[in-house]
Design a protein around this motif. Structure first.
Motif, PDB file in Angstrom:
ATOM      1  N   GLU A 144      59.074  25.479  45.643  1.00  2.40           N
ATOM      2  CA  GLU A 144      57.841  25.611  44.590  1.00  2.40           C
ATOM      3  C   GLU A 144      59.269  24.891  43.508  1.00  2.40           C
ATOM      4  O   GLU A 144      59.901  25.613  43.167  1.00  2.40           O
ATOM      5  CB  GLU A 144      57.540  27.208  44.374  1.00  2.40           C
ATOM      6  CG  GLU A 144      56.392  27.189  43.241  1.00  2.40           C
ATOM      7  CD  GLU A 144      56.489  28.729  43.505  1.00  2.40           C
ATOM      8  OE1 GLU A 144      54.844  28.824  42.627  1.00  2.40           O
ATOM      9  OE2 GLU A 144      56.721  29.982  44.245  1.00  2.40           O
ATOM     10  N   VAL A 145      58.346  24.233  42.456  1.00  5.19           N
ATOM     11  CA  VAL A 145      59.344  23.673  41.675  1.00  5.19           C
ATOM     12  C   VAL A 145      58.886  23.619  39.786  1.00  5.19           C
ATOM     13  O   VAL A 145      57.242  23.440  40.106  1.00  5.19           O
ATOM     14  CB  VAL A 145      59.651  22.384  41.810  1.00  5.19           C
ATOM     15  CG1 VAL A 145      60.449  21.980  42.521  1.00  5.19           C
ATOM     16  CG2 VAL A 145      58.300  20.948  41.350  1.00  5.19           C
ATOM     17  N   SER A 146      59.242  23.069  39.256  1.00  6.11           N
ATOM     18  CA  SER A 146      58.755  22.992  37.605  1.00  6.11           C
ATOM     19  C   SER A 146      59.310  22.087  36.552  1.00  6.11           C
ATOM     20  O   SER A 146      61.436  22.764  36.776  1.00  6.11           O
ATOM     21  CB  SER A 146      58.481  24.344  36.700  1.00  6.11           C
ATOM     22  OG  SER A 146      58.313  23.675  35.524  1.00  6.11           O
ATOM     23  N   TYR A 147      59.361  21.606  36.072  1.00  5.99           N
ATOM     24  CA  TYR A 147      59.972  20.554  36.240  1.00  5.99           C
ATOM     25  C   TYR A 147      60.166  19.873  34.240  1.00  5.99           C
ATOM     26  O   TYR A 147      58.963  20.409  33.745  1.00  5.99           O
ATOM     27  CB  TYR A 147      60.397  19.313  36.772  1.00  5.99           C
ATOM     28  CG  TYR A 147      61.265  19.205  38.065  1.00  5.99           C
ATOM     29  CD1 TYR A 147      63.108  19.992  38.009  1.00  5.99           C
ATOM     30  CD2 TYR A 147      60.932  18.357  39.105  1.00  5.99           C
ATOM     31  CE1 TYR A 147      63.538  20.025  39.141  1.00  5.99           C
ATOM     32  CE2 TYR A 147      61.012  18.940  40.393  1.00  5.99           C
ATOM     33  CZ  TYR A 147      62.897  19.331  40.125  1.00  5.99           C
ATOM     34  OH  TYR A 147      63.090  19.729  41.140  1.00  5.99           O
ATOM     35  N   LEU A 148      60.932  19.889  33.139  1.00  3.85           N
ATOM     36  CA  LEU A 148      60.854  19.797  31.973  1.00  3.85           C
ATOM     37  C   LEU A 148      59.576  18.340  31.584  1.00  3.85           C
ATOM     38  O   LEU A 148      59.909  17.384  32.623  1.00  3.85           O
ATOM     39  CB  LEU A 148      62.028  19.251  31.068  1.00  3.85           C
ATOM     40  CG  LEU A 148      61.958  18.868  29.669  1.00  3.85           C
ATOM     41  CD1 LEU A 148      61.461  20.599  29.165  1.00  3.85           C
ATOM     42  CD2 LEU A 148      63.632  18.260  28.986  1.00  3.85           C
ATOM     43  N   ALA A 149      58.643  18.021  31.086  1.00  2.00           N
ATOM     44  CA  ALA A 149      57.735  16.913  30.686  1.00  2.00           C
ATOM     45  C   ALA A 149      58.323  16.250  29.368  1.00  2.00           C
ATOM     46  O   ALA A 149      58.979  14.965  29.287  1.00  2.00           O
ATOM     47  CB  ALA A 149      55.618  17.571  30.302  1.00  2.00           C
TER      48      ALA A 149
END
Length: 354
Positions: A144-149
């Protein structure tokens, strides 16, 4: 006799130049033209040849760092970022709109208990049984991931924007030549190929390559510094990032995992953070290091009881790129790590081709 210059030879002042030259065009593109160019760009991206496996730096610095945009353009800019470099040929799904990055309290880091904690993490890694992939099998990692936009918009420079938390699944053959990535919303529907003929190295290691590495921490760290020389912001930061990348979407032999942790503890600037949380909300302890150039701290998070690797987090600790301290720039959680019998197959679905 003094020769008088003709009018043509005399320099023209600004007013006269403005009178003689045609009026400049309006540089602003119409909405129709903007959409047409965007559609063309997306078509070009989607019809390129299949891309090799994503580079190790799949996270924040590849994205739109420090680029102020209007709130209205944010979703379009994010869609471009998410699709660039994708190697799939299928249609791209709608990219989810970015969300405001969470802001957390910056936990202090210390070297006081670093050595003893790393020894416990390494000992647990050595004792842990890891599956051995065979020919024709695949290493499966579900995260499960989230990166800077984008770091901020010109409407509000105090906020950073990140991808909503989402699932990312990767399959890689032991030799690293065949693979698949499925990341709904961020890659074309159905996923993209990671097939590659690129020679293995620390920048893109296969399981077979990792098995050849020394399990002596000093020799391992020396090799890491040598092979990453000239990369990244500093030799120490690049060495730390390299070890972290080997933990994220790869399967490594147990003894090598232990050696990697012991090697990381020898890198100047590495500290222990007592409280950290991965993308799945699991509490843990972390080995961490601050990137002095970008001002963010990368944290590798471990279960405080079993010392199993949980995931990673990057937290801004000093103001940079318009990003305020405490902003969580990226967050990951490894949910499943296994060996399966076929590409795109998931654990528990052996023989079904799921």
């Amino acid at each position: 006799m003094i020769r008088k210059k003709s009018r043509r030879e005399e320099s023209l002042d600004h007013a006269e130049l403005a009178r003689l030259l045609p009026a400049p065009g309006d540089p602003h593109l119409s909405l129709d033209r903007h959409l047409l160019l965007e559609e063309h760009l997306m078509n070009e991206i989607q019809h390129t040849a299949p891309a090799p496996a994503p580079s190790r730096r799949a996270a924040r610095r590849v994205l739109l760092i420090g680029v102020p945009v209007t709130a209205a353009a944010l979703a379009g800019a994010f869609a471009f970022t998410a699709l660039t470099g994708s190697g799939g040929s299928g249609p791209a799904a709608a990219t989810p709109a970015p969300v405001e990055a969470p802001v957390v309290r910056i936990e202090p880091g210390s070297t006081a208990q670093l050595a003893s904690t790393v020894e416990r993490i390494a000992a647990a890694a050595s004792a842990r049984k890891t599956p051995e992939p065979g020919p024709g099998q695949y290493i499966y990692i579900k995260s499960e991931v989230s990166y800077l936009a984008v770091s901020h918009t010109d409407a509000d420079e105090s906020k950073a924007w990140v991808q909503p938390l989402h699932i990312r699944e990767v399959w890689n053959s032991p030799d690293g030549k065949q693979g698949w990535l499925d990341e709904p919303g961020y890659k074309p529907k159905g996923g993209i190929t990671l097939d590659s003929d690129v020679e293995n190295s620390l920048n893109g290691p296969s399981y077979d390559y990792l098995k050849t590495l020394s399990t002596d921490p000093d020799a391992l760290l020396k090799k890491i510094y040598k092979e990453t020389k000239g990369q990244g912001n500093s030799p120490d930061q690049e060495a730390f990032a390299t070890v972290g990348d080997l933990l994220r979407e790869q399967l490594a032999p147990a003894k090598l995992n232990a050696a990697l942790y012991r090697a990381a503890a020898k890198i100047p600037g590495v500290v222990l953070v007592e409280h950290a949380k991965d993308a799945a909300g699991r509490e843990g302890i972390a080995l961490a290091r601050v990137d002095q150039q970008s001002g963010d701290r990368t944290e590798w998070i471990f279960d405080p009881k079993t010392y199993a690797y949980l995931g990673s987090r990057a937290v801004q600790v000093k103001q940079a790129d318009g990003i305020k301290p405490g902003t969580v720039l990226e967050c990951t959680a490894v949910l499943e790590r296994a060996v399966v019998d076929a590409q795109k197959q998931r654990p528990g679905a052996q023989g079904t081709g799921a």
